[in-house]
Motif scaffolding. Structure first.
Motif, PDB file in Angstrom:
ATOM      1  N   GLY A 123       0.798  -1.219   0.000  1.00  0.00           N
ATOM      2  CA  GLY A 123       0.000   0.000   0.000  1.00  0.00           C
ATOM      3  C   GLY A 123       0.826   1.262   0.000  1.00  0.00           C
ATOM      4  O   GLY A 123       0.277   2.357  -0.002  1.00  0.00           O
ATOM      5  N   ALA A 124       2.145   1.154   0.026  1.00  0.00           N
ATOM      6  CA  ALA A 124       2.990   2.340  -0.015  1.00  0.00           C
ATOM      7  C   ALA A 124       2.961   2.923  -1.423  1.00  0.00           C
ATOM      8  O   ALA A 124       2.827   2.188  -2.404  1.00  0.00           O
ATOM      9  N   PRO A 125       3.064   4.223  -1.557  1.00  0.00           N
ATOM     10  CA  PRO A 125       3.053   4.809  -2.903  1.00  0.00           C
ATOM     11  C   PRO A 125       4.288   4.387  -3.686  1.00  0.00           C
ATOM     12  O   PRO A 125       5.380   4.290  -3.136  1.00  0.00           O
ATOM     13  N   LYS A 126       4.107   4.097  -4.945  1.00  0.00           N
ATOM     14  CA  LYS A 126       5.210   3.694  -5.807  1.00  0.00           C
ATOM     15  C   LYS A 126       6.069   4.913  -6.114  1.00  0.00           C
ATOM     16  O   LYS A 126       5.572   6.028  -6.225  1.00  0.00           O
ATOM     17  N   SER A 127       7.353   4.690  -6.264  1.00  0.00           N
ATOM     18  CA  SER A 127       8.232   5.782  -6.643  1.00  0.00           C
ATOM     19  C   SER A 127       7.993   6.096  -8.116  1.00  0.00           C
ATOM     20  O   SER A 127       7.820   5.207  -8.951  1.00  0.00           O
ATOM     21  N   VAL A 128       7.983   7.366  -8.438  1.00  0.00           N
ATOM     22  CA  VAL A 128       7.675   7.810  -9.796  1.00  0.00           C
ATOM     23  C   VAL A 128       8.959   8.279 -10.457  1.00  0.00           C
ATOM     24  O   VAL A 128       9.677   9.118  -9.919  1.00  0.00           O
ATOM     25  N   LYS A 129       9.268   7.698 -11.611  1.00  0.00           N
ATOM     26  CA  LYS A 129      10.443   8.124 -12.358  1.00  0.00           C
ATOM     27  C   LYS A 129      10.084   9.363 -13.160  1.00  0.00           C
ATOM     28  O   LYS A 129       8.971   9.488 -13.666  1.00  0.00           O
ATOM     29  N   PRO A 130      11.009  10.295 -13.303  1.00  0.00           N
ATOM     30  CA  PRO A 130      10.725  11.457 -14.137  1.00  0.00           C
ATOM     31  C   PRO A 130      10.591  11.035 -15.597  1.00  0.00           C
ATOM     32  O   PRO A 130      11.203  10.045 -16.018  1.00  0.00           O
ATOM     33  N   PRO A 131       9.801  11.754 -16.378  1.00  0.00           N
ATOM     34  CA  PRO A 131       9.629  11.367 -17.780  1.00  0.00           C
ATOM     35  C   PRO A 131      10.947  11.505 -18.542  1.00  0.00           C
ATOM     36  O   PRO A 131      11.743  12.409 -18.283  1.00  0.00           O
ATOM     37  N   ARG A 132      11.163  10.601 -19.458  1.00  0.00           N
ATOM     38  CA  ARG A 132      12.395  10.619 -20.246  1.00  0.00           C
ATOM     39  C   ARG A 132      12.281  11.605 -21.391  1.00  0.00           C
ATOM     40  O   ARG A 132      11.205  11.864 -21.912  1.00  0.00           O
ATOM     41  N   GLU A 133      13.432  12.124 -21.790  1.00  0.00           N
ATOM     42  CA  GLU A 133      13.482  13.014 -22.948  1.00  0.00           C
ATOM     43  C   GLU A 133      13.371  12.201 -24.226  1.00  0.00           C
ATOM     44  O   GLU A 133      13.918  11.099 -24.316  1.00  0.00           O
ATOM     45  N   THR A 134      12.707  12.778 -25.203  1.00  0.00           N
ATOM     46  CA  THR A 134      12.695  12.138 -26.510  1.00  0.00           C
ATOM     47  C   THR A 134      14.028  12.449 -27.183  1.00  0.00           C
ATOM     48  O   THR A 134      14.714  13.405 -26.809  1.00  0.00           O
ATOM     49  N   PRO A 135      14.423  11.671 -28.170  1.00  0.00           N
ATOM     50  CA  PRO A 135      15.683  11.965 -28.859  1.00  0.00           C
ATOM     51  C   PRO A 135      15.706  13.358 -29.488  1.00  0.00           C
ATOM     52  O   PRO A 135      16.755  14.007 -29.531  1.00  0.00           O
ATOM     53  N   ASP A 136      14.552  13.838 -29.950  1.00  0.00           N
ATOM     54  CA  ASP A 136      14.510  15.181 -30.540  1.00  0.00           C
ATOM     55  C   ASP A 136      14.773  16.249 -29.484  1.00  0.00           C
ATOM     56  O   ASP A 136      15.494  17.223 -29.727  1.00  0.00           O
ATOM     57  N   GLN A 137      14.196  16.071 -28.297  1.00  0.00           N
ATOM     58  CA  GLN A 137      14.413  17.032 -27.223  1.00  0.00           C
ATOM     59  C   GLN A 137      15.870  17.004 -26.767  1.00  0.00           C
ATOM     60  O   GLN A 137      16.461  18.059 -26.503  1.00  0.00           O
ATOM     61  N   LEU A 138      16.440  15.831 -26.698  1.00  0.00           N
ATOM     62  CA  LEU A 138      17.831  15.703 -26.296  1.00  0.00           C
ATOM     63  C   LEU A 138      18.753  16.384 -27.301  1.00  0.00           C
ATOM     64  O   LEU A 138      19.664  17.120 -26.928  1.00  0.00           O
ATOM     65  N   LEU A 139      18.504  16.169 -28.581  1.00  0.00           N
ATOM     66  CA  LEU A 139      19.327  16.775 -29.620  1.00  0.00           C
ATOM     67  C   LEU A 139      19.215  18.299 -29.576  1.00  0.00           C
ATOM     68  O   LEU A 139      20.226  19.008 -29.695  1.00  0.00           O
ATOM     69  N   ALA A 140      18.010  18.809 -29.376  1.00  0.00           N
ATOM     70  CA  ALA A 140      17.823  20.259 -29.296  1.00  0.00           C
ATOM     71  C   ALA A 140      18.557  20.829 -28.083  1.00  0.00           C
ATOM     72  O   ALA A 140      19.193  21.888 -28.169  1.00  0.00           O
ATOM     73  N   ARG A 141      18.511  20.134 -26.959  1.00  0.00           N
ATOM     74  CA  ARG A 141      19.194  20.608 -25.758  1.00  0.00           C
ATOM     75  C   ARG A 141      20.708  20.577 -25.953  1.00  0.00           C
ATOM     76  O   ARG A 141      21.418  21.510 -25.543  1.00  0.00           O
ATOM     77  N   MET A 142      21.223  19.533 -26.618  1.00  0.00           N
ATOM     78  CA  MET A 142      22.653  19.446 -26.860  1.00  0.00           C
ATOM     79  C   MET A 142      23.125  20.527 -27.830  1.00  0.00           C
ATOM     80  O   MET A 142      24.190  21.121 -27.650  1.00  0.00           O
ATOM     81  N   LYS A 143      22.322  20.800 -28.858  1.00  0.00           N
ATOM     82  CA  LYS A 143      22.684  21.852 -29.805  1.00  0.00           C
ATOM     83  C   LYS A 143      22.680  23.218 -29.139  1.00  0.00           C
ATOM     84  O   LYS A 143      23.560  24.046 -29.383  1.00  0.00           O
ATOM     85  N   ALA A 144      21.706  23.469 -28.270  1.00  0.00           N
ATOM     86  CA  ALA A 144      21.647  24.745 -27.553  1.00  0.00           C
ATOM     87  C   ALA A 144      22.846  24.902 -26.623  1.00  0.00           C
ATOM     88  O   ALA A 144      23.432  25.985 -26.523  1.00  0.00           O
TER      89      ALA A 144
END
Length: 56
Positions: A25-46
């Motif tokens: 009954g304990a709350p499950k740990s929530v993983k943060p959402p993953r970046e899509t490859p497009d978002q990752l590429l945009a962040r790396m280019k910036a």
């Protein structure tokens, strides 16, 4: 010589863990959402552009 008494003492085997440790009954740990490859590429280019151009 009694070799059974040498070494570190054994710890207690039935130690109780904290209240959050995998209880039913304990709350499950929530993983943060993953970046899509497009978002990752945009962040790396910036980041590369910011490193190349110190004015920005």
């Amino acid at each position: 010589m009694d070799y059974s008494k040498s070494g570190n003492p054994k710890g207690s085997r039935s130690t109780l863990r904290g209240p959050d440790h995998a209880q039913k009954g304990a709350p499950k740990s929530v993983k943060p959402p993953r970046e899509t490859p497009d978002q990752l590429l945009a962040r790396m280019k910036a980041a590369a552009a910011a490193k190349k151009d110190p004015k920005a």
